[in-house]
Design a protein around this motif. Structure first.
Motif, short mmCIF file in Angstrom:
data_model
loop_
_atom_site.label_atom_id
_atom_site.label_comp_id
_atom_site.label_asym_id
_atom_site.label_seq_id
_atom_site.Cartn_x
_atom_site.Cartn_y
_atom_site.Cartn_z
N ILE A 113 0.86 -1.08 -0.09
CA ILE A 113 0.08 0.03 -0.15
C ILE A 113 0.73 1.36 -0.14
CG2 ILE A 113 -1.65 1.37 1.39
CD1 ILE A 113 -2.94 -1.44 2.33
N TRP A 114 1.72 1.36 0.81
CA TRP A 114 2.55 2.66 1.13
C TRP A 114 3.49 2.83 -0.25
CZ3 TRP A 114 0.95 6.12 3.84
CH2 TRP A 114 0.51 5.91 5.03
N LEU A 115 4.19 1.82 -0.73
CA LEU A 115 4.64 1.78 -1.93
C LEU A 115 4.09 2.32 -3.28
CD1 LEU A 115 7.49 -0.87 -1.40
CD2 LEU A 115 7.91 1.59 -1.19
N ALA A 116 2.62 1.88 -3.08
CA ALA A 116 1.74 2.35 -4.33
C ALA A 116 1.62 3.81 -4.25
CB ALA A 116 0.40 1.47 -4.35
N GLN A 117 1.76 4.76 -3.24
CA GLN A 117 1.18 6.04 -2.89
C GLN A 117 2.52 6.88 -3.53
OE1 GLN A 117 -1.84 6.31 -1.65
NE2 GLN A 117 -1.29 4.16 -1.34
N GLU A 118 2.29 7.33 -4.85
CA GLU A 118 3.42 8.07 -5.57
C GLU A 118 3.90 9.29 -4.71
OE1 GLU A 118 4.88 7.24 -8.29
OE2 GLU A 118 3.53 5.33 -8.52
N SER A 119 2.90 9.91 -3.98
CA SER A 119 3.43 11.01 -3.10
C SER A 119 4.44 10.82 -2.24
CB SER A 119 2.42 11.99 -2.61
OG SER A 119 1.39 11.02 -1.81
N PHE A 120 4.43 9.43 -1.84
CA PHE A 120 5.52 9.18 -0.70
C PHE A 120 6.37 8.08 -1.17
CE2 PHE A 120 1.30 10.22 1.51
CZ PHE A 120 2.10 11.48 2.66
#
Length: 377
Positions: A113-120
């Motif tokens: 999930i977190w690695l799918a967030q482009e902004s983070f």
């Protein structure tokens, strides 16, 4: 706790040894009846919306009581993955703090999930474990003043390692980070008090140690924090009652309710409510005390049988989930199931995960059978 009485509530114990609560808890008769109640209401009334919504509120209140929260700090969601995703996309891309930290002992969905967030994506930090454990010093080192949120599991799904939430909360808060706890492997058999432990966000599903079925999970967000967040995943049940049916002027509901979306899986909610009532009736403190003794026996007897323990032997640092190394864990799991012993394989381990309905004799038999299986594979 009257183990004999509570065992009688779980029909599977009459024919099998169920030691897979880390994957799916056994189904209790009252939980089964709750599922039937939902079906019956539909059969005789055609539409049980008001009754189902009351049951949803009851489940919310029961989970809040289980973790020491207020009802308005709880959102009903479909899964832990949904809860984490909803939080991830609600964090402002323009926030001053830009770093997201999670651990390598988290369930993989957390990293996904977190690695799918482009902004983070370029600002994620993975806190590394050593032999499946993370010393507090590692949090001191890896969580920095630039960390927005630190995601951790209360208990490792792989080896049962249990983290000290109070101490981790102290460390990450000193750095100015929020603490987000995945309690899927702890809620229902390990006491949790989010206020005393200073937890900012927490999520857990019902199908494991909370003795429910898939389709129901909960998201806790500290009230003051929830009011600051603006969900990007929402729906009509996440709106203030005054704007529920106003398509042009939405207004978020108060507290964590704003993270709810559409109609929940009511059949799962009925099951969750009954299961939570059972857990609260017994008391999680009592369940933990009994399971600690079962874990003590599991470790001792397993080592006597020559099984290789994965994870800490110290009972203060682990849950009742005990993992033993097995070369072909999936094959061993299948062979044990043929012997009516239900365990759970993960990678190269067999996990022995008892609950309130298990006995020392069952664990001894399961480990005897596991030792035999290991000689055949």
């Amino acid at each position: 706790m009257n183990v004999g009485f509570y065992r009688s509530l779980f029909p599977i114990t009459a024919t099998h040894i169920h030691l897979a609560s880390c994957s799916q808890g056994a189904l209790a008769k009252p939980v089964s009846r709750a599922i039937e109640d939902y079906q019956h209401e539909l059969l005789v009334s055609g539409n049980n919306w008001k009754a189902a919504m009351r049951k949803a509120e009851e489940a919310r209140e029961r989970f809040a009581k289980l973790i020491g929260a207020e009802a308005d700090e709880i959102a009903l969601v479909a899964s832990v993955s949904d809860a984490i995703s909803a939080v991830a996309v609600s964090l402002s891309a323009g926030a001053e703090k830009r770093k997201i930290s999670f651990t390598d002992i988290d369930f993989p969905t957390v990293g996904h999930i977190w690695l799918a967030q482009e902004s983070f994506k370029e600002k994620t930090s993975i806190i590394r474990s050593c032999h499946g454990e993370i010393p507090l010093e590692q949090y001191e080192q890896d969580v920095t003043a630039d960390t927005l949120i630190t995601c951790i599991p209360h208990v490792s799904y792989y080896n049962g390692y249990k983290q000290n939430l109070e101490e981790i909360a102290r460390i990450v808060h000193q750095k100015g980070s929020l603490l987000f706890v995945d309690a899927y492997q702890s809620a229902g058999h390990i006491p949790i008090h989010v206020k005393e432990m200073k937890i900012d966000l927490l999520t857990a599903g019902t199908r494991k140690y909370m003795l429910g079925i898939p389709g129901a999970a909960f998201l806790y967000i500290r009230k003051e924090l929830a009011e600051q967040l603006k969900p990007q995943i929402t729906g009509w049940l996440g709106q203030n009652p005054s704007s529920t049916f106003d398509i042009e002027r939405p207004m978020f509901a108060a507290g964590t309710r704003r993270f709810e979306t559409g109609t929940p899986s009511f059949i799962s909610i009925y099951a969750a409510c009954s299961a939570l009532n059972l857990l609260l009736e017994i008391g999680v403190e009592q369940i933990e005390a009994d399971l600690t003794e079962l874990a003590r026996f599991t470790i001792q007897y397993g080592q006597e049988k020559g099984l290789h323990l994965i994870g800490p032997a110290n009972l203060d640092q682990r849950s009742s989930l005990v993992a033993f190394q097995v070369g072909d864990a999936a094959k061993a799991e299948a062979m044990l199931r043929d012997k009516k012993v239900i365990v759970s394989a993960r990678e190269d381990v067999i996990r022995i995960a008892p609950h309130l309905y298990n006995t020392q004799e069952e664990i001894q038999h399961a480990l005897d059978e596991l030792a035999i299986v290991l000689k055949k594979i």
